[in-house]
Motif scaffolding. Structure first.
Motif, PDB file in Angstrom:
ATOM      1  N   LYS A   1      12.034   5.503   6.775  1.00 36.77           N
ATOM      2  CA  LYS A   1      13.316   4.912   7.164  1.00 36.77           C
ATOM      3  C   LYS A   1      14.492   5.768   6.704  1.00 36.77           C
ATOM      4  CE  LYS A   1      11.765   0.121   7.082  1.00 36.77           C
ATOM      5  NZ  LYS A   1      11.884  -1.186   6.420  1.00 36.77           N
ATOM      6  N   PHE A   2      14.283   6.534   5.633  1.00 33.38           N
ATOM      7  CA  PHE A   2      15.325   7.403   5.094  1.00 33.38           C
ATOM      8  C   PHE A   2      15.169   8.846   5.578  1.00 33.38           C
ATOM      9  CE2 PHE A   2      15.009   3.885   2.071  1.00 33.38           C
ATOM     10  CZ  PHE A   2      16.336   3.480   2.024  1.00 33.38           C
ATOM     11  N   GLY A   3      14.243   9.055   6.513  1.00 37.28           N
ATOM     12  CA  GLY A   3      14.055  10.389   7.073  1.00 37.28           C
ATOM     13  C   GLY A   3      13.220  11.314   6.213  1.00 37.28           C
ATOM     14  N   THR A   4      12.425  10.749   5.316  1.00 38.10           N
ATOM     15  CA  THR A   4      11.604  11.555   4.421  1.00 38.10           C
ATOM     16  C   THR A   4      10.139  11.458   4.824  1.00 38.10           C
ATOM     17  OG1 THR A   4      13.138  11.138   2.600  1.00 38.10           O
ATOM     18  CG2 THR A   4      10.954  11.926   2.012  1.00 38.10           C
ATOM     19  N   PHE A   5       9.580  12.597   5.199  1.00 35.57           N
ATOM     20  CA  PHE A   5       8.166  12.699   5.557  1.00 35.57           C
ATOM     21  C   PHE A   5       7.526  13.664   4.576  1.00 35.57           C
ATOM     22  CE2 PHE A   5      10.493  11.581   9.304  1.00 35.57           C
ATOM     23  CZ  PHE A   5       9.703  10.660   9.951  1.00 35.57           C
ATOM     24  N   ILE A   6       6.479  13.233   3.898  1.00 35.06           N
ATOM     25  CA  ILE A   6       5.843  14.070   2.891  1.00 35.06           C
ATOM     26  C   ILE A   6       4.387  14.304   3.259  1.00 35.06           C
ATOM     27  CG2 ILE A   6       5.153  14.230   0.471  1.00 35.06           C
ATOM     28  CD1 ILE A   6       7.662  12.549  -0.177  1.00 35.06           C
TER      29      ILE A   6
ATOM     30  N   THR B   1       0.824  -1.205   0.000  1.00 39.25           N
ATOM     31  CA  THR B   1       0.000   0.000   0.000  1.00 39.25           C
ATOM     32  C   THR B   1       0.863   1.262   0.000  1.00 39.25           C
ATOM     33  OG1 THR B   1      -0.056   0.159   2.409  1.00 39.25           O
ATOM     34  CG2 THR B   1      -1.776  -1.200   1.365  1.00 39.25           C
ATOM     35  N   VAL B   2       0.206   2.391  -0.216  1.00 35.65           N
ATOM     36  CA  VAL B   2       0.895   3.680  -0.158  1.00 35.65           C
ATOM     37  C   VAL B   2       1.465   3.893   1.247  1.00 35.65           C
ATOM     38  CG1 VAL B   2       0.609   6.172  -0.355  1.00 35.65           C
ATOM     39  CG2 VAL B   2      -0.492   4.673  -2.007  1.00 35.65           C
ATOM     40  N   TYR B   3       0.739   3.417   2.238  1.00 37.54           N
ATOM     41  CA  TYR B   3       1.238   3.518   3.613  1.00 37.54           C
ATOM     42  C   TYR B   3       2.590   2.807   3.756  1.00 37.54           C
ATOM     43  CZ  TYR B   3       1.580   2.978   8.655  1.00 37.54           C
ATOM     44  OH  TYR B   3       2.029   2.997   9.951  1.00 37.54           O
ATOM     45  N   ASP B   4       2.724   1.659   3.132  1.00 41.52           N
ATOM     46  CA  ASP B   4       3.990   0.927   3.183  1.00 41.52           C
ATOM     47  C   ASP B   4       5.114   1.726   2.511  1.00 41.52           C
ATOM     48  OD1 ASP B   4       2.723  -1.216   4.465  1.00 41.52           O
ATOM     49  OD2 ASP B   4       2.285  -2.222   2.556  1.00 41.52           O
ATOM     50  N   VAL B   5       4.786   2.408   1.424  1.00 43.74           N
ATOM     51  CA  VAL B   5       5.769   3.252   0.742  1.00 43.74           C
ATOM     52  C   VAL B   5       6.168   4.407   1.667  1.00 43.74           C
ATOM     53  CG1 VAL B   5       6.209   4.743  -1.248  1.00 43.74           C
ATOM     54  CG2 VAL B   5       4.921   2.625  -1.554  1.00 43.74           C
ATOM     55  N   GLN B   6       5.186   4.988   2.356  1.00 45.46           N
ATOM     56  CA  GLN B   6       5.481   6.060   3.306  1.00 45.46           C
ATOM     57  C   GLN B   6       6.411   5.567   4.410  1.00 45.46           C
ATOM     58  OE1 GLN B   6       1.376   6.991   4.243  1.00 45.46           O
ATOM     59  NE2 GLN B   6       1.591   9.012   3.290  1.00 45.46           N
ATOM     60  N   GLN B   7       6.176   4.356   4.882  1.00 46.67           N
ATOM     61  CA  GLN B   7       7.038   3.790   5.928  1.00 46.67           C
ATOM     62  C   GLN B   7       8.454   3.556   5.410  1.00 46.67           C
ATOM     63  OE1 GLN B   7       5.996   3.654   9.170  1.00 46.67           O
ATOM     64  NE2 GLN B   7       4.316   4.719   8.157  1.00 46.67           N
ATOM     65  N   LEU B   8       8.581   3.152   4.154  1.00 50.13           N
ATOM     66  CA  LEU B   8       9.899   2.987   3.545  1.00 50.13           C
ATOM     67  C   LEU B   8      10.621   4.329   3.485  1.00 50.13           C
ATOM     68  CD1 LEU B   8      11.977   1.219   2.020  1.00 50.13           C
ATOM     69  CD2 LEU B   8      10.744   1.795  -0.081  1.00 50.13           C
ATOM     70  N   LEU B   9       9.918   5.364   3.027  1.00 50.48           N
ATOM     71  CA  LEU B   9      10.521   6.690   2.961  1.00 50.48           C
ATOM     72  C   LEU B   9      10.907   7.195   4.353  1.00 50.48           C
ATOM     73  CD1 LEU B   9       8.270   8.369   0.258  1.00 50.48           C
ATOM     74  CD2 LEU B   9      10.701   7.849   0.059  1.00 50.48           C
TER      75      LEU B   9
ATOM     76  N   GLU C   1       3.141  12.173  -6.240  1.00 54.97           N
ATOM     77  CA  GLU C   1       4.158  12.492  -7.243  1.00 54.97           C
ATOM     78  C   GLU C   1       5.497  12.811  -6.588  1.00 54.97           C
ATOM     79  OE1 GLU C   1       2.139  15.602  -9.345  1.00 54.97           O
ATOM     80  OE2 GLU C   1       1.074  14.184 -10.644  1.00 54.97           O
ATOM     81  N   LEU C   2       5.460  13.512  -5.470  1.00 56.43           N
ATOM     82  CA  LEU C   2       6.688  13.815  -4.746  1.00 56.43           C
ATOM     83  C   LEU C   2       7.307  12.544  -4.168  1.00 56.43           C
ATOM     84  CD1 LEU C   2       8.626  15.992  -3.854  1.00 56.43           C
ATOM     85  CD2 LEU C   2       7.161  16.434  -1.890  1.00 56.43           C
ATOM     86  N   MET C   3       6.475  11.635  -3.675  1.00 54.10           N
ATOM     87  CA  MET C   3       6.980  10.351  -3.176  1.00 54.10           C
ATOM     88  C   MET C   3       7.674   9.585  -4.296  1.00 54.10           C
ATOM     89  SD  MET C   3       4.264   8.705  -0.536  1.00 54.10           S
ATOM     90  CE  MET C   3       2.797   9.689  -0.498  1.00 54.10           C
ATOM     91  N   GLU C   4       7.073   9.612  -5.483  1.00 61.26           N
ATOM     92  CA  GLU C   4       7.683   8.924  -6.626  1.00 61.26           C
ATOM     93  C   GLU C   4       9.061   9.498  -6.935  1.00 61.26           C
ATOM     94  OE1 GLU C   4       6.841   8.040 -11.354  1.00 61.26           O
ATOM     95  OE2 GLU C   4       5.165   8.648 -10.087  1.00 61.26           O
ATOM     96  N   GLN C   5       9.182  10.806  -6.909  1.00 63.95           N
ATOM     97  CA  GLN C   5      10.483  11.438  -7.163  1.00 63.95           C
ATOM     98  C   GLN C   5      11.508  11.047  -6.099  1.00 63.95           C
ATOM     99  OE1 GLN C   5       9.693  15.622  -7.401  1.00 63.95           O
ATOM    100  NE2 GLN C   5       8.713  15.475  -9.400  1.00 63.95           N
ATOM    101  N   GLU C   6      11.079  11.031  -4.853  1.00 62.30           N
ATOM    102  CA  GLU C   6      11.988  10.650  -3.762  1.00 62.30           C
ATOM    103  C   GLU C   6      12.451   9.204  -3.908  1.00 62.30           C
ATOM    104  OE1 GLU C   6      13.395  12.338  -1.180  1.00 62.30           O
ATOM    105  OE2 GLU C   6      12.583  14.154  -2.074  1.00 62.30           O
ATOM    106  N   ILE C   7      11.527   8.321  -4.260  1.00 59.23           N
ATOM    107  CA  ILE C   7      11.880   6.909  -4.462  1.00 59.23           C
ATOM    108  C   ILE C   7      12.905   6.784  -5.590  1.00 59.23           C
ATOM    109  CG2 ILE C   7      10.972   4.687  -5.295  1.00 59.23           C
ATOM    110  CD1 ILE C   7      10.273   5.148  -2.385  1.00 59.23           C
ATOM    111  N   GLN C   8      12.687   7.506  -6.679  1.00 63.42           N
ATOM    112  CA  GLN C   8      13.629   7.457  -7.799  1.00 63.42           C
ATOM    113  C   GLN C   8      15.013   7.946  -7.383  1.00 63.42           C
ATOM    114  OE1 GLN C   8      11.567   9.688 -10.836  1.00 63.42           O
ATOM    115  NE2 GLN C   8      10.378   7.918 -11.504  1.00 63.42           N
ATOM    116  N   GLU C   9      15.068   9.017  -6.614  1.00 67.30           N
ATOM    117  CA  GLU C   9      16.361   9.533  -6.160  1.00 67.30           C
ATOM    118  C   GLU C   9      17.061   8.554  -5.230  1.00 67.30           C
ATOM    119  OE1 GLU C   9      16.401  13.556  -4.709  1.00 67.30           O
ATOM    120  OE2 GLU C   9      14.993  14.196  -6.275  1.00 67.30           O
ATOM    121  N   LEU C  10      16.307   7.935  -4.337  1.00 67.67           N
ATOM    122  CA  LEU C  10      16.904   6.950  -3.442  1.00 67.67           C
ATOM    123  C   LEU C  10      17.443   5.754  -4.215  1.00 67.67           C
ATOM    124  CD1 LEU C  10      14.315   7.051  -0.533  1.00 67.67           C
ATOM    125  CD2 LEU C  10      16.737   7.675  -0.376  1.00 67.67           C
TER     126      LEU C  10
END
Length: 72
Positions: A13-18, A3-11, A28-37
């Motif tokens: 872990k890297f200190g990213t809260f959106i 779920t999107v919640y799981d993606v948020q939890q992954l982010l 869309e911002l989460m997608e960009q962050e995932i790509q950068e990571l």
């Protein structure tokens, strides 16, 4: 990851809260962050692919809902 919640939890872990208040912009911002990571080699290819799949799926659902509201 399912779920999107799981993606948020992954982010998280890297200190990213959106949180912007606009769900589509957040996704869309989460997608960009995932790509950068991923490009920084901070996550596995499997996690990257699943996260992108989940986010793009949710983006599609939201945009379809918005288009439906505009037509009515």
């Amino acid at each position: 990851m399912r779920t999107v919640y799981d993606v948020q939890q992954l982010l998280k872990k890297f200190g990213t809260f959106i949180y912007i208040g606009d769900r589509l912009a957040e996704l869309e911002l989460m997608e960009q962050e995932i790509q950068e990571l991923y490009q920084s080699q901070c996550m596995t290819q499997d996690d990257y692919q699943m996260a992108i799949l989940i986010l793009r799926s949710e983006i599609t659902v939201l945009t379809d809902k918005q288009k439906g509201r505009l037509r009515k």
